[in-house]
Design a protein around this motif. Structure first.
Motif, PDB file in Angstrom:
ATOM      1  N   GLY A  70       0.650  -1.398  -0.104  1.00 11.48           N
ATOM      2  CA  GLY A  70      -0.074   0.089  -0.288  1.00 11.48           C
ATOM      3  C   GLY A  70       0.712   1.170   0.048  1.00 11.48           C
ATOM      4  N   ALA A  71       2.094   1.274   0.325  1.00 14.08           N
ATOM      5  CA  ALA A  71       3.081   2.402   0.276  1.00 14.08           C
ATOM      6  C   ALA A  71       4.493   1.897   0.088  1.00 14.08           C
ATOM      7  CB  ALA A  71       2.880   2.984   1.447  1.00 14.08           C
ATOM      8  N   GLY A  72       5.385   2.824  -0.110  1.00 14.16           N
ATOM      9  CA  GLY A  72       6.819   2.355  -0.413  1.00 14.16           C
ATOM     10  C   GLY A  72       7.556   3.579   0.160  1.00 14.16           C
ATOM     11  N   HIS A 103       2.304   3.050  -8.258  1.00 12.46           N
ATOM     12  CA  HIS A 103       0.801   3.487  -8.247  1.00 12.46           C
ATOM     13  C   HIS A 103       0.253   3.211  -6.554  1.00 12.46           C
ATOM     14  CE1 HIS A 103       1.381   2.469 -12.314  1.00 12.46           C
ATOM     15  NE2 HIS A 103       1.492   1.062 -12.161  1.00 12.46           N
ATOM     16  N   TYR A 104       1.290   3.828  -5.738  1.00 18.01           N
ATOM     17  CA  TYR A 104       0.868   4.082  -4.313  1.00 18.01           C
ATOM     18  C   TYR A 104       1.748   5.133  -3.901  1.00 18.01           C
ATOM     19  CZ  TYR A 104       4.219   0.548  -4.083  1.00 18.01           C
ATOM     20  OH  TYR A 104       5.525  -0.443  -3.965  1.00 18.01           O
ATOM     21  N   PRO A 105       1.583   5.932  -2.651  1.00 14.04           N
ATOM     22  CA  PRO A 105       2.389   6.604  -2.107  1.00 14.04           C
ATOM     23  C   PRO A 105       3.809   6.148  -1.954  1.00 14.04           C
ATOM     24  CG  PRO A 105       0.547   6.699  -0.980  1.00 14.04           C
ATOM     25  CD  PRO A 105       0.238   5.611  -1.748  1.00 14.04           C
ATOM     26  N   VAL A 106       4.984   6.853  -2.368  1.00 14.64           N
ATOM     27  CA  VAL A 106       6.303   6.498  -2.066  1.00 14.64           C
ATOM     28  C   VAL A 106       6.838   7.724  -1.126  1.00 14.64           C
ATOM     29  CG1 VAL A 106       8.450   6.111  -2.816  1.00 14.64           C
ATOM     30  CG2 VAL A 106       6.422   5.310  -3.906  1.00 14.64           C
ATOM     31  N   PHE A 107       7.538   7.247  -0.135  1.00 15.32           N
ATOM     32  CA  PHE A 107       8.191   8.186   0.782  1.00 15.32           C
ATOM     33  C   PHE A 107       9.598   8.209   0.836  1.00 15.32           C
ATOM     34  CE2 PHE A 107       3.957   7.027   2.339  1.00 15.32           C
ATOM     35  CZ  PHE A 107       3.631   8.349   2.695  1.00 15.32           C
ATOM     36  N   VAL A 108      10.091   9.540   0.391  1.00 12.69           N
ATOM     37  CA  VAL A 108      11.437   9.308  -0.247  1.00 12.69           C
ATOM     38  C   VAL A 108      12.456  10.048   0.922  1.00 12.69           C
ATOM     39  CG1 VAL A 108      13.250  10.237  -1.808  1.00 12.69           C
ATOM     40  CG2 VAL A 108      11.138   9.491  -2.358  1.00 12.69           C
ATOM     41  N   THR A 124       2.420   9.219  -5.815  1.00 13.81           N
ATOM     42  CA  THR A 124       2.745  10.322  -5.187  1.00 13.81           C
ATOM     43  C   THR A 124       4.065  10.070  -4.246  1.00 13.81           C
ATOM     44  OG1 THR A 124       0.500  11.211  -5.058  1.00 13.81           O
ATOM     45  CG2 THR A 124       2.029  12.419  -3.810  1.00 13.81           C
ATOM     46  N   TYR A 125       4.873  11.140  -4.777  1.00 14.23           N
ATOM     47  CA  TYR A 125       6.129  11.005  -3.857  1.00 14.23           C
ATOM     48  C   TYR A 125       5.987  12.126  -2.745  1.00 14.23           C
ATOM     49  CZ  TYR A 125       8.080   8.678  -8.134  1.00 14.23           C
ATOM     50  OH  TYR A 125       8.439   7.757  -9.138  1.00 14.23           O
ATOM     51  N   HIS A 126       6.332  11.637  -1.513  1.00 14.30           N
ATOM     52  CA  HIS A 126       6.451  12.372  -0.400  1.00 14.30           C
ATOM     53  C   HIS A 126       8.164  12.387   0.220  1.00 14.30           C
ATOM     54  CE1 HIS A 126       2.026  12.392  -0.060  1.00 14.30           C
ATOM     55  NE2 HIS A 126       2.328  11.132  -0.520  1.00 14.30           N
ATOM     56  N   PHE A 127       8.482  13.701   0.346  1.00 14.78           N
ATOM     57  CA  PHE A 127      10.010  13.661   0.883  1.00 14.78           C
ATOM     58  C   PHE A 127      10.022  13.896   2.410  1.00 14.78           C
ATOM     59  CE2 PHE A 127       9.010  14.727  -3.491  1.00 14.78           C
ATOM     60  CZ  PHE A 127      10.069  14.247  -4.333  1.00 14.78           C
ATOM     61  N   VAL A 128      10.637  13.003   3.041  1.00 15.35           N
ATOM     62  CA  VAL A 128      10.840  12.842   4.463  1.00 15.35           C
ATOM     63  C   VAL A 128      12.262  13.460   5.034  1.00 15.35           C
ATOM     64  CG1 VAL A 128      10.485  11.628   6.513  1.00 15.35           C
ATOM     65  CG2 VAL A 128       9.058  11.322   4.346  1.00 15.35           C
ATOM     66  N   LYS A 140       3.360   3.578   6.703  1.00 15.60           N
ATOM     67  CA  LYS A 140       2.092   2.787   7.255  1.00 15.60           C
ATOM     68  C   LYS A 140       0.866   3.428   7.382  1.00 15.60           C
ATOM     69  CE  LYS A 140       4.758  -0.843   9.788  1.00 15.60           C
ATOM     70  NZ  LYS A 140       5.243  -1.601  11.048  1.00 15.60           N
ATOM     71  N   LYS A 141       0.609   4.642   7.793  1.00 15.47           N
ATOM     72  CA  LYS A 141      -0.580   5.317   7.811  1.00 15.47           C
ATOM     73  C   LYS A 141      -1.056   5.359   6.330  1.00 15.47           C
ATOM     74  CE  LYS A 141      -2.655   9.546   9.342  1.00 15.47           C
ATOM     75  NZ  LYS A 141      -2.353  11.144  10.056  1.00 15.47           N
ATOM     76  N   ALA A 142      -0.288   5.636   5.591  1.00 15.30           N
ATOM     77  CA  ALA A 142      -0.757   5.693   4.035  1.00 15.30           C
ATOM     78  C   ALA A 142      -1.178   4.375   3.447  1.00 15.30           C
ATOM     79  CB  ALA A 142       0.297   6.526   3.053  1.00 15.30           C
ATOM     80  N   ALA A 143      -0.596   3.267   3.849  1.00 12.59           N
ATOM     81  CA  ALA A 143      -0.902   1.850   3.444  1.00 12.59           C
ATOM     82  C   ALA A 143      -2.173   1.369   4.024  1.00 12.59           C
ATOM     83  CB  ALA A 143       0.339   1.018   3.567  1.00 12.59           C
ATOM     84  N   GLY A 144      -2.426   1.969   5.264  1.00 15.49           N
ATOM     85  CA  GLY A 144      -3.774   1.189   5.942  1.00 15.49           C
ATOM     86  C   GLY A 144      -3.438  -0.142   6.200  1.00 15.49           C
TER      87      GLY A 144
END
Length: 219
Positions: A70-72, A103-108, A124-128, A140-144
C-alpha cells in the motif's frame, strides 16, 4: 498488521548496485545484470504494460513481492539524481518517467525538503527529512491495512535492518561478481540482527532466499 518488507537483488559478492553510478548508468557498472531474472518474466512485463516473457519458478516470487503493498519507502540515492544535493530548479521526478510503476504513495528519505509530487497512475512522492522512523510511520499510515515495501537502496535498507524496523527480507541472489558498488550488509554497527529463513527457491539465473527478522533482535 502492516509489515515492512524488502525484496532486493544482490550479487554473489554482496552488492546491490555496481560501481561508478551515473545518470546514464544508474545501477552502476554491471548492476543491470542483477535484474535480468525479473525483466524476463511475463508477470513483470504485464505489470509494466508489456507483453511476452517467461514463466519460471521466479514468477510466484515476483507476484508475491508486489501483492498487498500500500506504500513504499526509498532513499534519495535510489530516487536520484546521482549525487543528491539540493533539488534546484530542475525538479527531478525519479528514474521511472511520468507513470512510475508503484501506483501508491512513496516516501523518499532526503536531507532536502520538497513538496509532494503527484505522478500519473496513482504514484505520489513524499519527501521526508526527519528520519527513517518518521518515513515508516507515514508510509504505514498511508498503506492502511496493507504492507510497506522498502525499495532501497542498500544504505537505507541497512539502516532499517540495523534499527530492527524491517519485518521481512528477501534476497534475490544472482551468480554475478560485481567487485564493487553499494553493499547491503556491511556496517551494521552493534545491531544484533537475527534472521529466520522461511523459504529458498532456486530459479533460472537466481536463488530467492526469504527471511523473517526476529522481533527484538536488533539494537
Amino acid at each position: 498488521m502492516s509489515k515492512l518488507r524488502c525484496h532486493i537483488s544482490i550479487s554473489l559478492d554482496g552488492f546491490v548496485a555496481g560501481p561508478n553510478q551515473s545518470e546514464e548508468n544508474p545501477l552502476g557498472e554491471g548492476g543491470d545484470r542483477l535484474h535480468d531474472w525479473v525483466v524476463r518474466l511475463a508477470a513483470f512485463r504485464r505489470a509494466h504494460g508489456e507483453e511476452g516473457g517467461e514463466v519460471t519458478e521466479s514468477t510466484r516470487v515476483f507476484e508475491e513481492s508486489i501483492d498487498n503493498i500500500g506504500a513504499g519507502v526509498m532513499g534519495r540515492n535510489m530516487f536520484g539524481p546521482i549525487g543528491g544535493g539540493a533539488w534546484g530548479e530542475e525538479r527531478w521526478t525519479g528514474w521511472w518517467g511520468e507513470n512510475p510503476p508503484f501506483h501508491y504513495p512513496v516516501f523518499v528519505l532526503t536531507h532536502h525538503a520538497r513538496d509532494p509530487v503527484q505522478m500519473e497512475g496513482g504514484t505520489t512522492y513524499h519527501f521526508v527529512t526527519d528520519g527513517i522512523e518518521s518515513a515508516l510511520e507515514q508510509a504505514k499510515k498511508a498503506a492502511g491495512n496493507k504492507d510497506v515495501m522498502l525499495w532501497g537502496g542498500g544504505h537505507i535498507a541497512r539502516q532499517y535492518l540495523a534499527a530492527g524496523l524491517l519485518d521481512e527480507l528477501e534476497l534475490h541472489v544472482v551468480p554475478v561478481l560485481l567487485g564493487g558498488g553499494s553493499r547491503l550488509l556491511d556496517d551494521l554497527g552493534d545491531a544484533d540482527v537475527r534472521l529466520e529463513q522461511i523459504r529458498a527457491v532456486e530459479a533460472p539465473g537466481v536463488t530467492h532466499l526469504k527471511y523473517r527478522i526476529l522481533p527484538g533482535a536488533a539494537s
